[in-house]
Design a protein around this motif. Sequence first.
Motif, mmCIF file in Angstrom:
data_model
loop_
_atom_site.group_PDB
_atom_site.id
_atom_site.type_symbol
_atom_site.label_atom_id
_atom_site.label_comp_id
_atom_site.label_asym_id
_atom_site.label_seq_id
_atom_site.Cartn_x
_atom_site.Cartn_y
_atom_site.Cartn_z
ATOM 1 N N GLY A 1 3.116 8.997 2.045
ATOM 2 C CA GLY A 1 2.208 7.925 1.655
ATOM 3 C C GLY A 1 2.711 6.550 2.038
ATOM 4 N N CYS A 2 3.487 6.481 3.155
ATOM 5 C CA CYS A 2 4.018 5.183 3.595
ATOM 6 C C CYS A 2 2.983 4.470 4.473
ATOM 7 C CB CYS A 2 5.322 5.369 4.372
ATOM 8 S SG CYS A 2 5.899 3.836 5.130
ATOM 9 N N ALA A 3 2.541 3.310 4.021
ATOM 10 C CA ALA A 3 1.510 2.553 4.743
ATOM 11 C C ALA A 3 2.053 1.915 6.016
ATOM 12 C CB ALA A 3 0.932 1.480 3.828
ATOM 13 N N VAL A 4 3.360 1.655 6.039
ATOM 14 C CA VAL A 4 3.969 1.081 7.244
ATOM 15 C C VAL A 4 3.961 2.125 8.362
ATOM 16 C CG1 VAL A 4 6.131 0.211 8.250
ATOM 17 C CG2 VAL A 4 5.357 -0.640 6.022
ATOM 18 N N ILE A 5 4.384 3.360 8.025
ATOM 19 C CA ILE A 5 4.392 4.438 9.024
ATOM 20 C C ILE A 5 2.962 4.693 9.539
ATOM 21 C CG2 ILE A 5 4.845 6.900 9.403
ATOM 22 C CD1 ILE A 5 7.244 6.651 7.502
ATOM 23 N N GLU B 1 0.812 -1.218 0.000
ATOM 24 C CA GLU B 1 0.000 0.000 0.000
ATOM 25 C C GLU B 1 0.850 1.274 0.000
ATOM 26 O OE1 GLU B 1 -3.354 -0.538 -0.065
ATOM 27 O OE2 GLU B 1 -2.828 -2.695 -0.003
ATOM 28 N N CYS B 2 2.165 1.145 0.171
ATOM 29 C CA CYS B 2 3.023 2.329 0.195
ATOM 30 C C CYS B 2 2.982 3.015 -1.180
ATOM 31 C CB CYS B 2 4.466 1.955 0.524
ATOM 32 S SG CYS B 2 4.700 1.409 2.233
ATOM 33 N N ALA B 3 3.040 4.361 -1.165
ATOM 34 C CA ALA B 3 2.957 5.123 -2.417
ATOM 35 C C ALA B 3 4.114 4.795 -3.367
ATOM 36 C CB ALA B 3 2.919 6.619 -2.110
ATOM 37 N N SER C 1 9.531 1.273 -3.866
ATOM 38 C CA SER C 1 10.831 1.048 -3.228
ATOM 39 C C SER C 1 10.896 1.675 -1.831
ATOM 40 C CB SER C 1 11.926 1.657 -4.102
ATOM 41 O OG SER C 1 11.717 3.060 -4.170
ATOM 42 N N CYS C 2 9.720 1.929 -1.258
ATOM 43 C CA CYS C 2 9.639 2.636 0.034
ATOM 44 C C CYS C 2 10.517 1.985 1.111
ATOM 45 C CB CYS C 2 8.183 2.647 0.501
ATOM 46 S SG CYS C 2 7.885 3.687 1.926
ATOM 47 N N SER C 3 11.328 2.806 1.800
ATOM 48 C CA SER C 3 12.155 2.286 2.893
ATOM 49 C C SER C 3 11.415 2.411 4.228
ATOM 50 C CB SER C 3 13.482 3.051 2.953
ATOM 51 O OG SER C 3 13.265 4.359 3.429
ATOM 52 N N HIS C 4 10.232 2.999 4.192
ATOM 53 C CA HIS C 4 9.391 3.187 5.386
ATOM 54 C C HIS C 4 10.084 4.063 6.426
ATOM 55 C CE1 HIS C 4 7.735 -0.121 3.213
ATOM 56 N NE2 HIS C 4 8.640 -0.973 3.653
ATOM 57 N N THR C 5 10.788 5.067 5.948
ATOM 58 C CA THR C 5 11.465 5.971 6.883
ATOM 59 C C THR C 5 10.938 7.403 6.734
ATOM 60 O OG1 THR C 5 13.276 6.230 5.299
ATOM 61 C CG2 THR C 5 13.594 4.624 7.064
HETATM 62 ZN ZN ZN Z 1 6.542 2.510 3.304
#
Ligand code: ZN
Length: 311
Positions: free
Chosen positions: A282-286, A269-271, A274-278
């Motif tokens: 639009g980071c779904a993990v955050i 679901e991250c925008a 290659s999202c590092s979630h940092t």
């Molecule tokens: Zn993310």
Amino acid sequence: MKETLSGMVTRVTGASYLVETGDGVSHRCWTVPGTVSENEGANLVAVGDRVDFQPKASGSDMPEGVITRVEKRRTALVRRREVRRNRSKEKEQVIAGNIDQLVLITSFDDPPFNSRLVDRYLAFAESEQLPLLIVVNKIDLDEEGMVEEDLEVYRSLDCRTCLVSAEDGRGIDELRELLRDRMSAFSGHSGVGKSTIINLLVGREELRTAETSCKTGKGVHTTTNSAMFQLPGGGYVIDTPGIREFNLSGITKENLRFYFKEFLRYMPECAFSSCSHTVEPGCAVIKAVESEAIDPARYESYLALLDSLDE
Ligand SMILES: [Zn+2]
Ligand SMILES: Nc1nc2c(ncn2[C@@H]2O[C@H](COP(=O)(O)OP(=O)(O)O)[C@@H](O)[C@H]2O)c(=O)[nH]1
Ligand SMILES: [Mg+2]
């Protein structure tokens, strides 16, 4: 041609290997350079390896032999390259082969339970595709059952946990069951009671504990080489030097996110793919951390681990 015997390597000393055959007899064995094929470039023979050997006449009490074949190992815990003393040797040093599970010994207190360390081990176990068993020792110091709170998140991640007290014996039978007929690699921070637990499990004074080797109360590393112990109920325990000495090169800044398995369902679901979630928008993990669908302390561990990894 004499008969060939097979067994498992239970100890690696400077020049020779102790090989235990199915009947429980230990044989002191040697390799003849060039005669045994390599285990994929890693060191030839490690604790936990299955080998064939030719018995030879022995001058001592212990039977002796020459190793003729090393079985390809299923799994291997490898020592970090940087800490190897002999840099001229290109081969990796295998701490133990054919491990079925990693067992992290922690303590409720003295030293206090350290979630950050558990998260490191869990990421490592995931990267090696080994199950992790978290053992919490010294629960005699936990009068209010506070440890349950520490463990909740790991249980939700399907990690097995076992509460024990080497002091009053609680949980030791349950631990025996979890170790039965398996090859378990023990590790843990110094002072948590690893030696005391192994002594209890093995049923004799195999290892020196901090009590007998150090009076400062800080605990010392009394274990130098990895050694293997047979459990009376079946199975083996290998005492390892711990994660600081493990080769973590399977984990990179890019793949760490896959070893925090509760992130996986949010990642699509991250925008950014290659999202590092940092820092990404639009980071779904955050977002999941903010709503506490992901444990914020686990996320903190992810950031700390990420920070400690090389580019
Ligand atoms: Zn993310
Ligand atoms: N209160 C308490 N102390 C323990 C327990 N198990 C071990 N200890 C103590 O913790 C100290 C460290 O034990 P040791 O086995 O040497 O730890 P290691 O460094 O992990 O091998 C020793 O003083 C032990 O007596 C336990 O279950 N409860
Ligand atoms: Mg010890």
